[in-house]
Design a protein around this motif. Structure first.
Motif, PDB file in Angstrom:
ATOM      1  N   GLU A 195       0.823  -1.206   0.000  1.00 25.25           N
ATOM      2  CA  GLU A 195       0.000   0.000   0.000  1.00 25.25           C
ATOM      3  C   GLU A 195       0.862   1.263   0.000  1.00 25.25           C
ATOM      4  N   LEU A 196       1.990   1.230   0.710  1.00 26.13           N
ATOM      5  CA  LEU A 196       2.902   2.375   0.704  1.00 26.13           C
ATOM      6  C   LEU A 196       3.424   2.651  -0.704  1.00 26.13           C
ATOM      7  N   GLU A 197       3.694   1.594  -1.455  1.00 25.16           N
ATOM      8  CA  GLU A 197       4.189   1.751  -2.823  1.00 25.16           C
ATOM      9  C   GLU A 197       3.166   2.454  -3.714  1.00 25.16           C
ATOM     10  N   LYS A 198       1.871   2.361  -3.366  1.00 27.86           N
ATOM     11  CA  LYS A 198       0.813   2.959  -4.185  1.00 27.86           C
ATOM     12  C   LYS A 198       0.560   4.433  -3.850  1.00 27.86           C
ATOM     13  N   ALA A 199       1.182   4.948  -2.800  1.00 27.38           N
ATOM     14  CA  ALA A 199       0.896   6.313  -2.338  1.00 27.38           C
ATOM     15  C   ALA A 199       1.185   7.338  -3.430  1.00 27.38           C
ATOM     16  N   LYS A 200       0.249   8.279  -3.605  1.00 26.19           N
ATOM     17  CA  LYS A 200       0.386   9.333  -4.615  1.00 26.19           C
ATOM     18  C   LYS A 200       0.469  10.726  -4.000  1.00 26.19           C
ATOM     19  N   ARG A 201      -0.184  10.928  -2.830  1.00 27.34           N
ATOM     20  CA  ARG A 201      -0.298  12.273  -2.266  1.00 27.34           C
ATOM     21  C   ARG A 201       0.375  12.407  -0.907  1.00 27.34           C
ATOM     22  N   PHE A 202       0.011  11.546   0.050  1.00 28.16           N
ATOM     23  CA  PHE A 202       0.585  11.692   1.389  1.00 28.16           C
ATOM     24  C   PHE A 202       0.589  10.365   2.137  1.00 28.16           C
ATOM     25  N   ILE A 203       1.497  10.289   3.108  1.00 25.74           N
ATOM     26  CA  ILE A 203       1.619   9.147   4.014  1.00 25.74           C
ATOM     27  C   ILE A 203       1.758   9.704   5.425  1.00 25.74           C
ATOM     28  N   PHE A 204       0.896   9.265   6.333  1.00 25.79           N
ATOM     29  CA  PHE A 204       0.979   9.632   7.748  1.00 25.79           C
ATOM     30  C   PHE A 204       1.284   8.385   8.561  1.00 25.79           C
ATOM     31  N   MET A 205       2.265   8.476   9.461  1.00 23.61           N
ATOM     32  CA  MET A 205       2.613   7.330  10.312  1.00 23.61           C
ATOM     33  C   MET A 205       2.811   7.810  11.749  1.00 23.61           C
ATOM     34  N   GLU A 206       2.186   7.102  12.690  1.00 25.85           N
ATOM     35  CA  GLU A 206       2.269   7.433  14.123  1.00 25.85           C
ATOM     36  C   GLU A 206       2.434   6.116  14.885  1.00 25.85           C
ATOM     37  N   TYR A 207       3.591   5.939  15.563  1.00 30.47           N
ATOM     38  CA  TYR A 207       3.878   4.654  16.194  1.00 30.47           C
ATOM     39  C   TYR A 207       4.511   4.843  17.574  1.00 30.47           C
ATOM     40  N   PHE A 208       4.315   3.822  18.406  1.00 30.58           N
ATOM     41  CA  PHE A 208       4.848   3.834  19.766  1.00 30.58           C
ATOM     42  C   PHE A 208       6.305   3.396  19.792  1.00 30.58           C
ATOM     43  N   ILE A 209       6.633   2.329  19.064  1.00 34.47           N
ATOM     44  CA  ILE A 209       7.989   1.780  19.054  1.00 34.47           C
ATOM     45  C   ILE A 209       8.509   1.713  17.625  1.00 34.47           C
ATOM     46  N   VAL A 210       9.717   2.226  17.438  1.00 34.93           N
ATOM     47  CA  VAL A 210      10.419   2.121  16.164  1.00 34.93           C
ATOM     48  C   VAL A 210      11.839   1.662  16.475  1.00 34.93           C
ATOM     49  N   GLU A 211      12.280   0.623  15.797  1.00 33.35           N
ATOM     50  CA  GLU A 211      13.647   0.143  15.985  1.00 33.35           C
ATOM     51  C   GLU A 211      14.219  -0.261  14.633  1.00 33.35           C
ATOM     52  N   ARG A 212      15.432   0.160  14.374  1.00 33.68           N
ATOM     53  CA  ARG A 212      16.051  -0.157  13.094  1.00 33.68           C
ATOM     54  C   ARG A 212      16.259  -1.663  12.955  1.00 33.68           C
ATOM     55  N   GLY A 213      15.935  -2.164  11.793  1.00 35.61           N
ATOM     56  CA  GLY A 213      16.003  -3.586  11.493  1.00 35.61           C
ATOM     57  C   GLY A 213      15.304  -3.827  10.173  1.00 35.61           C
ATOM     58  N   GLU A 214      14.995  -5.080   9.878  1.00 39.66           N
ATOM     59  CA  GLU A 214      14.401  -5.404   8.579  1.00 39.66           C
ATOM     60  C   GLU A 214      13.081  -4.664   8.351  1.00 39.66           C
ATOM     61  N   MET A 215      12.210  -4.634   9.356  1.00 39.43           N
ATOM     62  CA  MET A 215      10.888  -4.035   9.165  1.00 39.43           C
ATOM     63  C   MET A 215      10.991  -2.537   8.905  1.00 39.43           C
ATOM     64  N   TRP A 216      11.619  -1.810   9.821  1.00 41.01           N
ATOM     65  CA  TRP A 216      11.678  -0.364   9.677  1.00 41.01           C
ATOM     66  C   TRP A 216      12.554   0.046   8.500  1.00 41.01           C
ATOM     67  N   ASP A 217      13.683  -0.635   8.286  1.00 41.08           N
ATOM     68  CA  ASP A 217      14.565  -0.278   7.177  1.00 41.08           C
ATOM     69  C   ASP A 217      13.851  -0.434   5.836  1.00 41.08           C
ATOM     70  N   SER A 218      13.027  -1.490   5.698  1.00 40.94           N
ATOM     71  CA  SER A 218      12.286  -1.709   4.447  1.00 40.94           C
ATOM     72  C   SER A 218      11.266  -0.597   4.225  1.00 40.94           C
ATOM     73  N   ILE A 219      10.571  -0.221   5.284  1.00 38.73           N
ATOM     74  CA  ILE A 219       9.569   0.840   5.172  1.00 38.73           C
ATOM     75  C   ILE A 219      10.227   2.185   4.898  1.00 38.73           C
ATOM     76  N   LEU A 220      11.324   2.459   5.586  1.00 40.02           N
ATOM     77  CA  LEU A 220      12.020   3.734   5.395  1.00 40.02           C
ATOM     78  C   LEU A 220      12.520   3.879   3.960  1.00 40.02           C
ATOM     79  N   GLU A 221      12.977   2.784   3.388  1.00 40.20           N
ATOM     80  CA  GLU A 221      13.449   2.836   1.998  1.00 40.20           C
ATOM     81  C   GLU A 221      12.317   3.247   1.062  1.00 40.20           C
ATOM     82  N   ILE A 222      11.114   2.732   1.312  1.00 40.02           N
ATOM     83  CA  ILE A 222       9.951   3.114   0.499  1.00 40.02           C
ATOM     84  C   ILE A 222       9.608   4.585   0.737  1.00 40.02           C
ATOM     85  N   LEU A 223       9.626   5.012   1.995  1.00 41.56           N
ATOM     86  CA  LEU A 223       9.294   6.407   2.315  1.00 41.56           C
ATOM     87  C   LEU A 223      10.263   7.376   1.638  1.00 41.56           C
ATOM     88  N   GLU A 224      11.544   7.051   1.634  1.00 41.74           N
ATOM     89  CA  GLU A 224      12.531   7.914   0.984  1.00 41.74           C
ATOM     90  C   GLU A 224      12.252   8.037  -0.507  1.00 41.74           C
TER      91      GLU A 224
END
Length: 516
Positions: A167-196
């Motif tokens: 779904e992140l790959e389909k974003a055209k206008r905006f992405i909002f993310m609000e989370y309690f815990i974020v830690e660098r690793g496979e999950m966050w690194d993969s998402i961050l790469e898409i966000l960049e």
């Protein structure tokens, strides 16, 4: 070597500074009390009188009796320290400012959260009691009931993670993310790469995470690092080296919104244990949902309400509604009703607890619960016991491998009284349950971030979705039964053979549970 470097960063980093500063402040307070002890003969009477007035104030305060009891004991037993500590915490001003700003933001978003009368009329015709609950949620937080919404349920974090990326790959206008815990690793690194990549495509990305992460998981300057990549990023309530109740109110929400038409929520944070890439407490059982349709508007506004607590420029909320030209795939089922809602610890309205109580009290055949923690007040204990006593199948699935030993001791302190009343308690033997799920009577469900403990119900910012007569409920209930098959029942006999010192510790902790 890597572990040694990490340890050195902790010892000489901000975390150690914060801890040492807090300890220094506590030491100064204790030294002050010690100094005053030399004059105690003259001032003890004054403090006794002050303590009496404080107790009178606490007793008459409009809050949960468990909190009152947890404060009355230290004020009575150690009147000088207990009274001054209570007054110090009660007079904190940061929480009042945040509450005022949040109320202003909620007011600003109200034009975009107007109740569609058609949906309310349909709900009232289907169920008067659920229409009443919907009216309460709307009145308390301006969160309306929606039809025309599709919900997909995820029984494990791994499945939700894959759809989040798609779904992140389909974003055209905006992405909002609000989370309690974020830690660098496979999950966050993969998402961050898409966000960049999305930022380079012109997509607006806003990312907010709770400031507790800065203690161990992320460097304090991490928002600056993200901003250098083009993201709009911030911490909610960064941990500061100062004694304050404000720092006790954490942002426990998990929200992802894409272009105003798709949203995710649930128990799943952005760290590898949530997708079982890292093993911490056996298998990590977590759940979440993807929402598509009208109800996404509430998650969009919920995010913006929190984001704008610290912003000074006015927000153009209308920019972030779903594009009118966007159409959902025709194969999506849009039946039933969905109410996304938020809960604030600062408004004296315990929405999360009252929704749970409504489900328990109105259940006819069954109420099934998955929760990582079971730290209950009197009202929840009574509701669960009464449900079981009137013949409602009442089952709670808890972790078998806990993440916090004190929380497990507290939970087990409730086991015997619940089981005696007919409540069935199971523990998930493969590992840790982090899911926050209610289902009832094949027609109601709640999936969100709200645990059955004091922190979630009274101290944290939370969110969830109440779902009624939507097809997804059968998926939630199916997952509950499959999880139950992997769990072991807890019997009264086991409770009675539980080590006495652990029982005692649990009962002592129950006394102070509201303050933990």
């Amino acid at each position: 070597m890597k572990k040694a470097r990490k340890l050195l960063r902790i010892i000489f980093g901000r975390t150690a500074f914060v801890v040492m500063s807090l300890l220094l402040q506590i030491s100064i307070l204790l030294a002050g009390f010690r100094f005053l002890s030399h004059y105690m003969v003259y001032i003890y009477g004054g403090f006794t009188l002050l303590s009496a007035f404080v107790i009178l104030y606490v007793v008459n305060k409009d809050e949960n009796p468990s909190f009152k009891l947890a404060w009355i004991i230290p004020i009575t037993v150690i009147p000088v320290f207990g009274t001054l500590l209570y007054l110090f915490l009660e007079l904190q001003w940061e929480g009042k400012i945040i509450n005022r700003r949040l109320r202003e933001n909620i007011s600003d978003t109200q034009p975009y959260l107007k109740q569609n009368p058609r949906y309310m009329e349909q709900l009232a015709k289907t169920s008067r009691s659920n229409a009443n609950l919907a009216a309460y949620i709307e009145n308390s937080g301006s969160y309306p009931v929606y039809g025309s919404t599709n919900v997909k349920y995820y029984p494990v974090g791994e499945e939700m993670f894959e759809d989040m990326k798609k779904e992140l790959e389909k974003a055209k206008r905006f992405i909002f993310m609000e989370y309690f815990i974020v830690e660098r690793g496979e999950m966050w690194d993969s998402i961050l790469e898409i966000l960049e990549r999305k930022v380079t495509e012109g997509v607006e990305v806003r990312f907010m995470y709770d400031g507790m992460c800065c203690l161990v998981l992320l460097p304090y300057s991490y928002p600056k690092e993200l901003r250098s990549k083009g993201l709009k990023a911030k911490m909610f309530a960064p941990i500061r080296p100062a004694l304050s109740t404000y720092q006790n109110n954490r942002d426990h929400r998990k929200i992802l919104v894409i272009d105003g038409h798709t949203a995710f929520t649930g128990g799943i944070n952005l760290a590898d244990e949530y997708i079982n890439r890292k093993v911490r407490f056996g298998h990590w059982k977590d759940t979440g949902i993807m929402v598509k349709g009208d109800a996404v508007t509430s998650f969009t506004m919920m995010f913006l309400q929190m984001w704008n607590i610290t912003e000074k420029e006015p927000e153009d909320y209308g920019r972030y509604l779903r594009d009118p030209e966007f159409f959902y795939p025709p194969e999506l089922s849009m039946e039933g009703f969905v109410i996304p809602y938020g809960d604030s610890p600062l408004d004296q309205e315990t929405v999360g607890e009252l929704v749970y109580l409504d489900i328990i009290n109105t259940a006819r055949n069954y109420v099934h619960i998955m929760t990582p923690y079971l730290i209950l007040n009197y009202e929840l204990v009574q509701a669960l016991q009464f449900a079981a006593k009137r013949g409602v199948e009442t089952i709670i699935i808890m972790p078998h491998i806990p993440d916090k030993e004190y929380a497990f001791l507290l939970a087990k302190a409730h086991y015997e009284e619940l089981i005696r009343a007919g409540v069935q308690i199971y523990e998930y033997t493969p590992g840790f349950v982090h899911a926050k799920v209610f289902t009832s009577d094949d027609e109601k469900a709640v999936v969100g971030t709200i645990n059955m403990d004091y922190r979630s119900l009274y101290l944290h910012f939370e969110c969830a979705a109440y779902i009624y007569r939507n097809e997804v409920i059968k998926d939630v209930e199916r997952d509950f039964k499959e999880t139950l098959a992997k769990s072991q029942v807890i019997t009264l006999e086991e409770c009675r053979h539980y080590p006495w010192y652990k029982k005692f510790a649990g009962r002592v902790l129950r006394l102070f549970a509201p303050l933990m």
